[in-house]
Motif scaffolding. Structure first.
Motif, PDB file in Angstrom:
ATOM      1  N   LEU A 160     -47.876 -38.470  28.101  1.00 40.86           N
ATOM      2  CA  LEU A 160     -47.837 -37.267  28.900  1.00 40.86           C
ATOM      3  C   LEU A 160     -46.395 -36.926  29.256  1.00 40.86           C
ATOM      4  O   LEU A 160     -45.634 -37.801  29.663  1.00 40.86           O
ATOM      5  CB  LEU A 160     -48.657 -37.432  30.178  1.00 40.86           C
ATOM      6  CG  LEU A 160     -50.177 -37.501  30.006  1.00 40.86           C
ATOM      7  CD1 LEU A 160     -50.835 -37.774  31.342  1.00 40.86           C
ATOM      8  CD2 LEU A 160     -50.690 -36.204  29.423  1.00 40.86           C
ATOM      9  N   VAL A 212     -48.755 -32.201  21.500  1.00 43.41           N
ATOM     10  CA  VAL A 212     -47.854 -32.986  22.342  1.00 43.41           C
ATOM     11  C   VAL A 212     -46.525 -33.127  21.591  1.00 43.41           C
ATOM     12  O   VAL A 212     -46.493 -33.298  20.374  1.00 43.41           O
ATOM     13  CB  VAL A 212     -48.479 -34.370  22.664  1.00 43.41           C
ATOM     14  CG1 VAL A 212     -48.720 -35.178  21.416  1.00 43.41           C
ATOM     15  CG2 VAL A 212     -47.585 -35.135  23.621  1.00 43.41           C
ATOM     16  N   ILE A 259     -54.658 -34.414  25.838  1.00 43.49           N
ATOM     17  CA  ILE A 259     -53.764 -35.537  25.535  1.00 43.49           C
ATOM     18  C   ILE A 259     -53.702 -36.435  26.766  1.00 43.49           C
ATOM     19  O   ILE A 259     -53.344 -35.992  27.857  1.00 43.49           O
ATOM     20  CB  ILE A 259     -52.360 -35.046  25.147  1.00 43.49           C
ATOM     21  CG1 ILE A 259     -52.459 -34.004  24.004  1.00 43.49           C
ATOM     22  CG2 ILE A 259     -51.475 -36.214  24.758  1.00 43.49           C
ATOM     23  CD1 ILE A 259     -52.985 -34.560  22.718  1.00 43.49           C
TER      24      ILE A 259
END
Length: 878
Positions: free
Chosen positions: A574, A665, A570
């Motif tokens: 973040l 995520v 990813i």
């Protein structure tokens, strides 16, 4: 007896010396290259014949190295030999002329001399001179001759001839008769120069007076010393039988083919006698001096006079046979009469040519020039005339030919360049054919092997090799095998393989692969990584062991195949310090509203890097959706009053490999009434050089970084100015709490949107002091953000948002109200991304990232967010 042997040897030596003196010096070498010498017979072993080295003009010191020798047929006796140390031709074994040459005439020994390096052939004739080593002999020691008393004066009575194997003057020269009163002797000469004696009646005989007469007949030769032989003749006087038989002619001639079978009639003899009765009956027989060979070959019928063939004739041994036949009646006192029969043999082509390989030089180098001598061949046909004329030829389709150097001698030479790789060995058929009718031929096969020369370079089986290796291979594993062929043989075909020097990504090629020098198997020395190196090529050399060595090169292309060994990464958004990424969503957002885009990269290639997005967890699955291909996060419907203001989502990114790898995520969406003026953007993340130089996202990131840097510098200048102003206000009794944070609730408007500011130094534990800034929010009074700048901020593009609140009266440890150790950590270990499946730039809207920290001030909770070190305005969370 020993004295007698010594005396005999002395006499032979004197005779040999005399013959050498009489023979004179050897003949000069004629233009045709043939020498002729004369040597007497019966010489002892080692007797000197000639100095061949001097006469032929050869270097005596090289005779042994050049293999100077006499060439003779297999099984033939070697009467003469050559001393290789001085080149002298000497007697090897005793020569008996009568044994070597059965027939009379000149006795010649034909020698073929061969010398190599270079190959030369000489012909030498040695005449064997006769010495008087045989005495004349008679067939019988005593001979009875019957003579009628009525014999007239002058009557002749032929006597048995003496035989002497010697020739010329050494043969029978004359006859002598012992003295007597009745007979004399006359010596007659035949057509072949041989002598015979006839007894001539000189005085009338009287049987009543003397019935028997004894005389001694002596045969003398013409040699030196003179030799003789004797025979006793007993003459018996008979009563009268006054007619003797008579032949038609004194000599007969007849021709007979040599292949006539036994029993063939040679001639019919006829003699007549005028007497009657037994005195007129004639009997035929060979005379006493007929040679034994004649008696073996011919037979006479006593009564009929037919001469028949008894044995096998051989023209090559003797072409003429002389028969002496006598006829005698059966009456008393019969007198024998004689005649001669000459049998001439006709040659028949009954001998095939003989092929003899005199010298063979094999094997022959394949690079030998045309004209190289391979062998010396001699042919011989024992027939005569056309039957003995021989032609020699080689078979077709061979690179050889025959060249005639002397009569019946040929050299086999090459006509063109040879190639062992095409024909390693030749079977040369040599045909010798005579001119007879029908012609006879002889075939002989000569095997000529061709020795190898290193004239062929190795040749690889393929012009190039392509090798596919799966990444993450085990070090030392075999990856491929190269193979080359060399048509040469033995050491010229022994190949060794090696890798040419070179570099791959700055490293020696020997650190990547190795090769077995004998088998050509290649091995990987390290585990290959598709994301680091996708292909490379090396040069492999194959070299033979010949002299000089020859080699060939081939290019080996090594392609690294991708393996699904990298999970998606990813890159946006973040999280920071374990906290989830956040985003603000206006409550007024309609269905299809783009909240943001989840971006990920996969360092693999092909299907292994094809990413798909899906919503794994959600507070409400009916409210949001994720595009499986682009990662766009959109609303499915409008927000309702009962919908929670904080929506937690978990998005999974999954690649297309087998087995598939994935990453997730977590997002925290906050539903707000109004959106702030400045929205968040992507946090800084590192992309590989390939992406940075080839995608619109890279350009966008570069622009963002430039903007952030400029904003950061501008914020420093503004903060410095605000600090100066804050110090003046604090002297005027501002209510912000020193010393760590000054939260200014003042309601004075400011053109830059900032109420008050105050920079203080906050030293983290064990480090130098940090700069702390209270930034009032644009919301209700009494709320602020605190930005802490560490001393390392000059080398970093990040700023860290920290909670800030004024100290309360009941809080004794203000340090517990802030957590300065919470920092956003962005992994810099992301592997090189693959751009095969990157979403288009139009589908990459940024997902804002936030970091939430509680900030207490006057009993209210506030949320602050930061974008790449920028201080952004805050929004109150209800």
């Amino acid at each position: 007896m020993g004295a007698g042997v010594g005396s005999r040897r002395g006499q032979l030596f004197l005779r040999s010396l005399l013959f050498l003196l009489l023979a004179g010096p050897p003949a000069r070498r004629p233009a045709g290259g043939q020498l002729r010498y004369a040597v007497p017979e019966e010489l002892e072993h080692g007797a000197f014949v000639a100095n061949l080295g001097e006469d032929l003009g050869l270097d005596v010191s090289t005779l042994s190295a050049r293999r100077f020798r006499i060439v003779s047929r297999a099984g033939a006796r070697q009467h003469l030999e050559v001393n290789l140390e001085n080149g002298i031709l000497f007697v090897n074994e005793r020569i008996d002329r009568e044994e070597v040459c059965e027939a009379g005439g000149t006795c010649l020994l034909h020698l073929q001399l061969l010398v190599e390096s270079p190959l030369e052939l000489y012909r030498v004739e040695v005449e064997v001179l006769d010495i008087n080593d045989h005495a004349p002999t008679f067939p019988w020691q005593e001979y009875v001759l019957e003579v009628a008393e009525s014999a007239v004066l002058g009557a002749r009575f032929p006597l048995e001839s003496a035989q002497d194997p010697d020739v010329g003057t050494n043969s029978v020269h004359t006859y002598r008769l012992s003295p007597n009163g009745f007979f004399s002797l006359e010596v007659q000469t035949r057509s072949d120069a041989s002598k015979f004696a006839e007894l001539v009646l000189e005085r009338a005989l009287d049987r009543e007076q003397q019935r028997v007469h004894r005389v001694l007949l002596t045969a003398l030769d013409g040699g030196v010393p003179e030799r003789s032989g004797t025979a006793h003749i007993l003459v018996t006087v008979l009563d009268a039988n006054d007619n003797v038989p008579a032949f038609d002619q004194a000599s007969y001639g007849v021709s007979l083919p040599e292949d006539a079978p036994p029993g063939t009639l040679v001639i019919q003899l006829n003699a007549t006698d005028l007497d009657e009765g037994p005195n007129g009956e004639i009997e035929y027989s060979f005379s006493g001096h007929a040679p034994p060979r004649v008696r073996e070959l011919f037979h006479i019928e006593p009564r009929s006079g037919q001469v028949l063939l008894k044995g096998r004739l051989d023209y090559e041994r003797a072409s003429l046979h002389e028969l002496y036949v006598q006829a005698k009646d059966r009456g008393p006192s019969a007198v024998a009469v004689h005649c001669r029969v000459l049998v001439h043999l006709l040659d028949v082509n009954d001998n095939a040519p003989e092929v003899t390989l005199t010298s063979v030089s094999t094997p022959v180098l394949e690079d030998a020039p045309p004209g190289t001598v391979i062998a010396v061949i001699s042919v011989l046909d024992r027939d005569s005339g056309d039957n003995g004329r021989v032609s020699c030829e080689v078979g077709l389709n061979v690179p050889f030919e025959l060249r005639s150097s002397f009569h019946n001698y040929y050299t086999l030479v090459t006509t063109q360049a040879l190639d062992r790789e095409v024909v390693p060995e030749y079977n040369v058929s040599i045909t010798a054919r005579d001119m007879g009718s029908p012609a006879l031929l002889t075939r002989s096969t000569l095997t000529v092997p061709v020795s190898d020369v290193n004239d062929n370079a190795p040749r690889f089986l393929q012009p190039s090799y392509s090798v596919y290796v799966m990444e993450n291979n085990a070090p030392g594993a075999s990856i491929c095998s190269v193979s080359a062929l060399d048509p040469d043989c033995q050491q010229n075909a022994y190949l060794s393989y090696s890798i040419a020097d070179g570099h791959i990504h700055g490293m020696p090629v020997g650190t990547y692969v190795s090769i077995n020098s004998d088998s050509g198997h290649m091995y990987a020395l390290r585990s290959l990584d598709y994301e680091q190196i996708r292909s490379f090529q090396i040069q492999v050399q194959a070299q033979d062991a010949g002299f000089p060595p020859l080699s060939a090169n081939v290019t080996v292309h090594i392609f690294v195949l991708d393996q699904n060994d990298n999970a998606p990464v990813i890159v946006s958004p973040l999280p920071h310090n374990g906290s989830v990424a956040t985003e603000l969503v206006p409550r007024s957002a309609r269905p299809g509203y783009l909240v943001g885009t989840v971006s990920a990269v996969d360092a693999d290639a092909g299907l292994n890097s094809r990413l798909s997005y899906q919503l794994l967890q959600a507070t409400d699955f009916t409210l949001f959706s994720v595009a499986p291909d682009t990662g766009e996060l959109r609303t499915l419907r409008s927000f309702l009053e009962q919908d929670a203001t904080r929506q937690r989502l978990v998005v999974q990114v999954r690649d297309g490999g087998q087995p598939a790898l994935s990453a997730t995520v977590s997002l925290l969406l906050s539903v707000v009434e109004t959106m702030p003026q400045t929205l968040s953007d992507f946090s800084e993340f590192s992309l590989p050089p390939e992406v940075s130089s080839s995608s619109p996202l890279t350009l966008y990131l570069l622009v963002s970084l430039g903007s952030i840097s400029f904003t950061f510098l501008l914020a420093i200048l503004i903060l410095t100015a605000i600090r100066c102003r804050g110090e003046r206000h604090s002297r005027q009794g501002d209510s912000c709490s020193p010393p760590r944070c000054h939260c200014c609730p003042g309601s004075r408007p400011a053109s830059d949107g900032l109420k008050t500011s105050n920079l203080t130094v906050q030293p983290p534990a064990g480090t130098t002091a940090a700069t702390c800034l209270d930034v009032p929010a644009g919301g209700p009074p009494g709320y602020c953000y605190k930005v802490c700048l560490g001393p390392e901020s000059a080398q970093s593009d990040f700023m860290f948002l920290k909670p800030c609140s004024p100290p309360r009266n009941n809080e004794k440890d203000p340090g517990k109200r802030s957590r300065p150790d919470q920092h956003l950590q962005v992994s810099k270990e992301v592997k090189q991304p693959n751009t095969d499946w990157m979403p288009p730039s139009t589908q990459r809207p940024t997902l804002k990232r936030y970091q939430i920290h509680p900030c207490r001030n006057r009993g209210s909770r506030w949320k602050g967010y930061v974008r790449d070190g920028e201080v952004i305005s805050n929004t109150a969370l209800n």
